[in-house]
Design a protein around this motif. Structure first.
Motif, PDB file in Angstrom:
ATOM      1  N   ALA A  77       0.859  -1.135  -0.003  1.00  0.00           N
ATOM      2  CA  ALA A  77       0.026  -0.072   0.139  1.00  0.00           C
ATOM      3  C   ALA A  77       0.755   1.250  -0.137  1.00  0.00           C
ATOM      4  N   ILE A  78       1.957   1.181   0.763  1.00  0.00           N
ATOM      5  CA  ILE A  78       2.969   2.382   0.753  1.00  0.00           C
ATOM      6  C   ILE A  78       3.439   2.621  -0.338  1.00  0.00           C
ATOM      7  N   ILE A  79       4.101   1.687  -0.967  1.00  0.00           N
ATOM      8  CA  ILE A  79       4.696   1.703  -2.348  1.00  0.00           C
ATOM      9  C   ILE A  79       3.858   2.148  -3.456  1.00  0.00           C
ATOM     10  N   ALA A  80       2.586   1.693  -3.384  1.00  0.00           N
ATOM     11  CA  ALA A  80       1.581   2.225  -4.257  1.00  0.00           C
ATOM     12  C   ALA A  80       1.093   3.633  -4.281  1.00  0.00           C
ATOM     13  N   ALA A  81       1.047   4.073  -2.890  1.00  0.00           N
ATOM     14  CA  ALA A  81       0.670   5.419  -2.490  1.00  0.00           C
ATOM     15  C   ALA A  81       1.896   6.351  -2.688  1.00  0.00           C
ATOM     16  N   GLU A  82       3.091   5.758  -2.501  1.00  0.00           N
ATOM     17  CA  GLU A  82       4.081   6.852  -2.177  1.00  0.00           C
ATOM     18  C   GLU A  82       5.066   6.986  -3.138  1.00  0.00           C
ATOM     19  N   ASP A  83       5.532   6.051  -3.680  1.00  0.00           N
ATOM     20  CA  ASP A  83       6.577   5.531  -4.594  1.00  0.00           C
ATOM     21  C   ASP A  83       6.660   4.275  -5.300  1.00  0.00           C
ATOM     22  N   ALA A  84       6.044   4.327  -6.477  1.00  0.00           N
ATOM     23  CA  ALA A  84       5.807   3.138  -7.141  1.00  0.00           C
ATOM     24  C   ALA A  84       7.001   2.369  -7.510  1.00  0.00           C
ATOM     25  N   ASN A  85       8.072   3.323  -7.776  1.00  0.00           N
ATOM     26  CA  ASN A  85       9.173   2.981  -8.395  1.00  0.00           C
ATOM     27  C   ASN A  85      10.509   2.583  -7.436  1.00  0.00           C
ATOM     28  N   PHE A  86       9.923   2.454  -6.062  1.00  0.00           N
ATOM     29  CA  PHE A  86      10.882   2.230  -4.785  1.00  0.00           C
ATOM     30  C   PHE A  86      12.185   1.436  -5.187  1.00  0.00           C
ATOM     31  N   SER A  87      11.612   0.078  -5.413  1.00  0.00           N
ATOM     32  CA  SER A  87      12.482  -1.049  -5.909  1.00  0.00           C
ATOM     33  C   SER A  87      13.588  -1.008  -7.179  1.00  0.00           C
ATOM     34  N   GLU A  88      13.314   0.160  -7.778  1.00  0.00           N
ATOM     35  CA  GLU A  88      13.910   0.358  -8.999  1.00  0.00           C
ATOM     36  C   GLU A  88      14.922   1.588  -9.053  1.00  0.00           C
ATOM     37  N   HIS A  89      14.343   2.543  -8.483  1.00  0.00           N
ATOM     38  CA  HIS A  89      15.355   3.943  -8.529  1.00  0.00           C
ATOM     39  C   HIS A  89      16.589   4.090  -7.743  1.00  0.00           C
ATOM     40  N   ASP A  90      17.299   5.009  -7.627  1.00  0.00           N
ATOM     41  CA  ASP A  90      18.767   4.859  -6.753  1.00  0.00           C
ATOM     42  C   ASP A  90      18.370   5.794  -5.764  1.00  0.00           C
ATOM     43  N   GLY A  91      17.028   6.187  -5.236  1.00  0.00           N
ATOM     44  CA  GLY A  91      16.761   6.906  -4.119  1.00  0.00           C
ATOM     45  C   GLY A  91      16.040   8.300  -4.593  1.00  0.00           C
ATOM     46  N   VAL A  92      16.226   8.751  -5.709  1.00  0.00           N
ATOM     47  CA  VAL A  92      15.875   9.997  -6.350  1.00  0.00           C
ATOM     48  C   VAL A  92      15.009   9.653  -7.443  1.00  0.00           C
ATOM     49  N   ASP A  93      13.837  10.236  -7.587  1.00  0.00           N
ATOM     50  CA  ASP A  93      13.050  10.112  -8.708  1.00  0.00           C
ATOM     51  C   ASP A  93      13.109  11.801  -9.412  1.00  0.00           C
ATOM     52  N   TRP A  94      14.126  11.677 -10.264  1.00  0.00           N
ATOM     53  CA  TRP A  94      14.112  13.116 -10.834  1.00  0.00           C
ATOM     54  C   TRP A  94      13.047  13.830 -11.708  1.00  0.00           C
ATOM     55  N   GLU A  95      12.321  12.766 -12.126  1.00  0.00           N
ATOM     56  CA  GLU A  95      11.053  13.174 -12.938  1.00  0.00           C
ATOM     57  C   GLU A  95      10.028  13.685 -12.262  1.00  0.00           C
ATOM     58  N   ALA A  96       9.962  13.207 -11.036  1.00  0.00           N
ATOM     59  CA  ALA A  96       9.002  13.673  -9.997  1.00  0.00           C
ATOM     60  C   ALA A  96       9.446  14.886  -9.462  1.00  0.00           C
ATOM     61  N   LEU A  97      10.695  15.010  -9.158  1.00  0.00           N
ATOM     62  CA  LEU A  97      11.395  16.264  -8.699  1.00  0.00           C
ATOM     63  C   LEU A  97      11.195  17.400  -9.537  1.00  0.00           C
ATOM     64  N   GLN A  98      11.218  17.178 -10.938  1.00  0.00           N
ATOM     65  CA  GLN A  98      11.040  18.285 -11.910  1.00  0.00           C
ATOM     66  C   GLN A  98       9.680  18.602 -12.062  1.00  0.00           C
ATOM     67  N   LYS A  99       8.463  17.624 -12.123  1.00  0.00           N
ATOM     68  CA  LYS A  99       7.150  17.908 -11.846  1.00  0.00           C
ATOM     69  C   LYS A  99       6.827  18.998 -10.384  1.00  0.00           C
ATOM     70  N   ALA A 100       7.521  18.378  -9.452  1.00  0.00           N
ATOM     71  CA  ALA A 100       7.649  19.390  -8.234  1.00  0.00           C
ATOM     72  C   ALA A 100       7.974  20.702  -8.423  1.00  0.00           C
ATOM     73  N   TYR A 101       9.141  20.844  -8.855  1.00  0.00           N
ATOM     74  CA  TYR A 101       9.957  22.106  -9.113  1.00  0.00           C
ATOM     75  C   TYR A 101       8.760  22.915 -10.179  1.00  0.00           C
ATOM     76  N   GLU A 102       8.187  22.454 -11.127  1.00  0.00           N
ATOM     77  CA  GLU A 102       7.447  23.073 -12.206  1.00  0.00           C
ATOM     78  C   GLU A 102       6.214  23.797 -11.247  1.00  0.00           C
ATOM     79  N   LYS A 103       5.623  22.943 -10.509  1.00  0.00           N
ATOM     80  CA  LYS A 103       4.521  23.247  -9.601  1.00  0.00           C
ATOM     81  C   LYS A 103       4.915  24.389  -8.809  1.00  0.00           C
ATOM     82  N   ASN A 104       5.880  24.267  -8.230  1.00  0.00           N
ATOM     83  CA  ASN A 104       6.257  25.195  -7.141  1.00  0.00           C
ATOM     84  C   ASN A 104       6.832  26.663  -7.869  1.00  0.00           C
ATOM     85  N   MET A 105       7.203  26.454  -8.951  1.00  0.00           N
ATOM     86  CA  MET A 105       7.249  27.701  -9.823  1.00  0.00           C
ATOM     87  C   MET A 105       6.144  28.423 -10.113  1.00  0.00           C
TER      88      MET A 105
END
Length: 231
Positions: A77-105
């Motif tokens: 449930a937590i992986i589905a809700a919070e971080d679907a790629n948890f088992s695959e990424h290296d700790g940072v989801d750069w695509e998600a960060l980019q979307k967050a940055y654009e939203k913040n701007m």
């Protein structure tokens, strides 16, 4: 070295040495936690201080349980809700960060973080809930330390045991007992999904358990849980 040059040297070197010392402290703690469980976190200490301002004898609800004594339903449930790629990424989801940055701007202020589970753990262990790009930079640095030092299962085990789940409630065991009167191992799929949905605003949902959004989001996570990969 001339006095002016010496002064300039230390004006530059001193902050850099301080930053390096802080990073080494973080790394040393993380290395220790590879096979020792954290007794407390920055978030725990901050909330306990808040609670004790109103009630000096206040205590947190928190009980560490091993990874295999936490329901797989909650993990999915937590992986589905919070971080679907948890088992695959290296700790940072750069695509998600980019979307967050654009939203913040667009908003003109920091309103989204785009954090992975590992980033959330980094913040909980060492930092605060403050939203700033400086804090985010430190969060990313700690995230890579965690990923370089621990495997995904250990990262997730610590996360499940220290994440905030309500007013003075930390970790899966305390949350399961606080909301449903069962152990973390006994959580049903629906209970697990509900706990996962509460994570972004745990104190608010603790006081507003009848939220219509909480129920709608729980139903959505229930449908997604089957496809979640857990370490």
């Amino acid at each position: 070295m001339k006095p002016l040059r010496k002064l300039l040297f230390w004006a530059i070197a001193a902050p850099l040495l301080a930053v390096l010392a802080i990073q080494l402290y973080f790394l040393g703690q993380i290395w220790w936690w590879r096979d020792h469980n954290p007794r407390s976190t920055s978030f725990m200490e901050q909330q306990l201080d808040e609670l004790r301002k109103k009630s000096p004898g206040a205590r947190l609800k928190h009980q560490w349980v091993p990874y295999d004594r936490i329901s797989n339903h909650l993990k999915r449930a937590i992986i589905a809700a919070e971080d679907a790629n948890f088992s695959e990424h290296d700790g940072v989801d750069w695509e998600a960060l980019q979307k967050a940055y654009e939203k913040n701007m667009k908003k003109g202020r920091v309103v989204a973080g785009g954090s992975t589970i590992t980033q959330q753990l980094a913040k909980n262990l060492f930092l605060s809930g403050e939203r700033s790009y400086l804090r985010k930079t430190q969060e990313v640095a700690i995230t890579y330390m965690l990923e370089a030092t621990m495997d995904k299962e250990r990262i997730f085990e610590i996360y499940l045991n220290v994440v905030e789940w309500g007013v003075g409630v930390f970790g899966a065991e305390a949350a399961a007992r606080h909301y449903f009167g069962v152990s973390a191992a006994a959580l049903s799929p629906a209970q697990a999904a509900r706990l996962a949905v509460m994570l972004p605003r745990p104190r608010w949902y603790d006081k507003n358990r009848g939220s219509a959004y909480l129920q709608r989001r729980t139903d959505l996570i229930l449908r997604r849980m089957g496809g979640a990969d857990i370490p």
